[in-house]
Enzyme design. Structure first.
Site, PDB file in Angstrom:
ATOM      1  N   GLU A 132      53.914  13.023  -6.035  1.00 55.83           N
ATOM      2  CA  GLU A 132      52.757  12.607  -5.557  1.00 55.83           C
ATOM      3  C   GLU A 132      52.796  11.239  -4.831  1.00 55.83           C
ATOM      4  O   GLU A 132      52.166  10.297  -5.149  1.00 55.83           O
ATOM      5  CB  GLU A 132      51.654  12.110  -6.912  1.00 55.83           C
ATOM      6  CG  GLU A 132      51.246  13.546  -7.795  1.00 55.83           C
ATOM      7  CD  GLU A 132      50.383  13.705  -8.493  1.00 55.83           C
ATOM      8  OE1 GLU A 132      49.795  12.630  -8.906  1.00 55.83           O
ATOM      9  OE2 GLU A 132      49.743  14.906  -8.890  1.00 55.83           O
ATOM     10  N   GLU A 159      52.513  21.339 -10.860  1.00 52.54           N
ATOM     11  CA  GLU A 159      51.490  20.781 -12.012  1.00 52.54           C
ATOM     12  C   GLU A 159      50.392  21.559 -11.809  1.00 52.54           C
ATOM     13  O   GLU A 159      49.438  21.719 -10.688  1.00 52.54           O
ATOM     14  CB  GLU A 159      51.208  19.391 -11.579  1.00 52.54           C
ATOM     15  CG  GLU A 159      52.367  18.529 -12.073  1.00 52.54           C
ATOM     16  CD  GLU A 159      52.050  16.574 -11.988  1.00 52.54           C
ATOM     17  OE1 GLU A 159      50.901  16.428 -11.940  1.00 52.54           O
ATOM     18  OE2 GLU A 159      52.918  16.138 -11.662  1.00 52.54           O
TER      19      GLU A 159
END
Ligand code: AHR
Length: 507
Positions: A186, A310
């Site tokens: 991220e 995820e």
């Protein structure tokens, strides 16, 4: 509440379902059934690792009950150490004598002290016990190129080198095998708030030093987009795709659709929120298709895998727990989110090569919950168990006639059925079917072409929408034998009850 569409006439109509076993579309990589373990809340500590001195039965500090449960579903790959934690993790803090390891504050997740007693050696011990592939996520956000290079050397180099020497001093002479390595997490957010152009350049530089030592071959994974950030995918594919094997995408099912106001804790929802949640879960298919379209432009051969490392449902944390620990219960709603998502990943296995549910124990959509020495398997665990025959199987062409159900006023309309079908290495046909309706069962006629079948073994996960397991009642939700089917002339007729998931193994 808006009107739940309920045309009972559909009860009388068969849904036609076609499966063509001759059209084998793509391999369903077993890694699609992967999991994720972060230093977050009670995932690693207590959930998996209790230390050798613990009264909780363990082997080298790993809980025996949790490891056995994870092995039963053939966990193929485990991602570690994060998540956001990965970009603050300095791996040298987690090696050597435990009493001398640096302690740190886990700033992302509850501000608790991380004592680093679970580090690289412990993670490889866990993967050895699980017999799964390790997926290591490196630190780009706050780490250096040297730190990443040395970690790879420490883990995989055999011969004379400073890191191989250090590894030997810490009790591990032989290198480990590392297949999957993520270069940052991220990085558009908690991993450094970078622009895609900046990260693409950083990625190119960092990955240069993620070396293949000896026989070890690393599948390099670049940080991909958040949800529908298609520009991120475009820039990464354009500027760096020659340097990575996989590109990630993160997508969480937020019941309300609004990350900042998630719409309640995991067991508190009504019928409308049920359909809203499933609609959010279904959105992952649109995201996969749109990101894939961009990837196709630069990589028509589909060399680069889309890694959904995820995914899962993210609710408000359970009252009375540390909100930074992201602990939530798990009900039939979670089971449907898992069943839908896995069927979608199967269908797109030509591009989706890995997926990792967030997270494996005690965090978000966990497959296992623990409380001291007690452990329960969640409805989501049972879905992974029922779907495990899809691992490394061949996806086959399938199509089912569906109808729209849900809540019109809330604009929460979903198809009633989501399915996928594959052929395993023994040529069995495995079919997994989800009924998204909370009030209607459906009759389904399955027409199978291409092969003759003579018998079926089937299981079902079926209960009320709120049903879940607790530490007192551990088996409220568990798969049962399913018998409501007929097999005649290669046609299967079955009735799937409301709010359920079925696995058919057709032989
Ligand atoms: O899974 C929880 C967090 O969600 C992860 O640490 C992060 O990558 C994502 O935002």
């Amino acid at each position: 509440m808006g009107k739940i569409i309920n045309e009972n006439i559909w009860r009388l109509i068969m849904l036609n379902y076609y499966i063509n076993t001759e059209n084998r579309k793509s391999k369903i990589n077993k890694e699609i059934y992967g999991h994720f373990s972060e230093h977050l809340g009670r995932c690693i500590y207590e959930g998996i690792y209790v230390g050798e001195e613990s009264k909780i039965p363990n082997v080298n500090g790993m809980r025996i009950d949790v490891v056995e449960a994870m092995k039963k579903i053939n966990i193929p790959v485990l991602r570690w150490p994060g998540g956001c934690f990965a970009d603050e993790y300095h791996w040298k803090d987690g090696i050597g004598d435990k009493s001398l390891r640096n302690k740190m504050i886990n700033t992302h997740w509850g501000g608790v002290v991380e004592d680093n007693s679970f580090g690289t050696h412990e993670f490889f011990e866990l993967c050895k016990q699980l017999e799964c592939e390790p997926y290591i996520n490196g630190n780009v956000g706050s780490g250096t190129v040297q730190e990443m290079q040395e970690w790879v050397e420490y883990m995989t180099f055999e011969g004379v080198s400073p890191m191989a020497k250090l590894r030997g001093e810490n009790g591990q002479d032989n290198p480990w095998r590392v297949k999957y390595f993520g270069v940052g997490n991220e990085n558009w957010g908690c991993g450094g708030n970078m622009t895609p152009e900046y990260y693409a350049n950083e990625y190119r530089r960092y990955q240069t030093y993620v070396r293949n030592y000896g026989e070890n071959r690393i599948y390099k994974i670049a940080c991909g987009a958040n949800i529908d950030d298609y520009n991120w995918t475009e820039v990464l594919m354009k500027n760096a795709n020659n340097f990575f094997d996989g590109l990630t995408m993160h997508y969480y099912t937020i019941p309300s659709g609004d990350f900042w106001n998630k719409g309640g804790i995991s067991l508190e929802f009504d019928e409308v929120r049920w359909y809203e949640t499933l609609k959010q879960a279904l959105r992952i298919e649109e995201l996969i298709m749109k990101h894939s379209q961009i990837m196709d432009k630069y990589d028509p051969e589909k060399r680069v895998g889309l890694i959904v490392d995820e995914w899962g449902i993210w609710c408000d944390s359970e009252p009375g727990t540390n909100p930074g620990f992201l602990y939530q219960q798990n009900s039939m709603r979670d089971a449907l989110v898992a069943g839908i998502s896995l069927n979608i990943f199967n269908k797109h296995s030509d591009r989706v090569t890995m997926a990792n549910l967030a997270q494996v124990v005690n965090v978000l959509q966990a497959i296992i919950l623990t409380e001291g020495e007690k452990m329960i398997l969640t409805p989501t665990y049972h879905v992974f168990d029922m779907y495990k025959n899809h691992q490394d199987a061949e996806l086959v062409e399938s199509f089912i006639q569906t109808k729209e159900i849900g809540d019109v006023n809330a604009n929460a309309i979903v198809p009633n059925i989501i399915e996928s079908a594959s052929i395993d290495s023994d040529e069995n046909l495995n079919i997994t079917i989800c009924n998204l309706s909370i009030e209607e069962g459906f009759d389904i006629d399955v027409n199978v072409t291409g092969r003759e079948y003579t018998s079926i073994e089937a299981t079902i996960l079926h209960n009320d929408m709120h049903a879940h397991n607790t530490f007192e009642e551990t088996d409220n939700v568990k798969p049962e034998k399913f018998t409501n089917f007929k097999l005649e002339d290669n046609k299967i007729n079955l009735t799937i009850p409301e709010c359920s998931i079925i696995h058919l193994k057709v032989k």
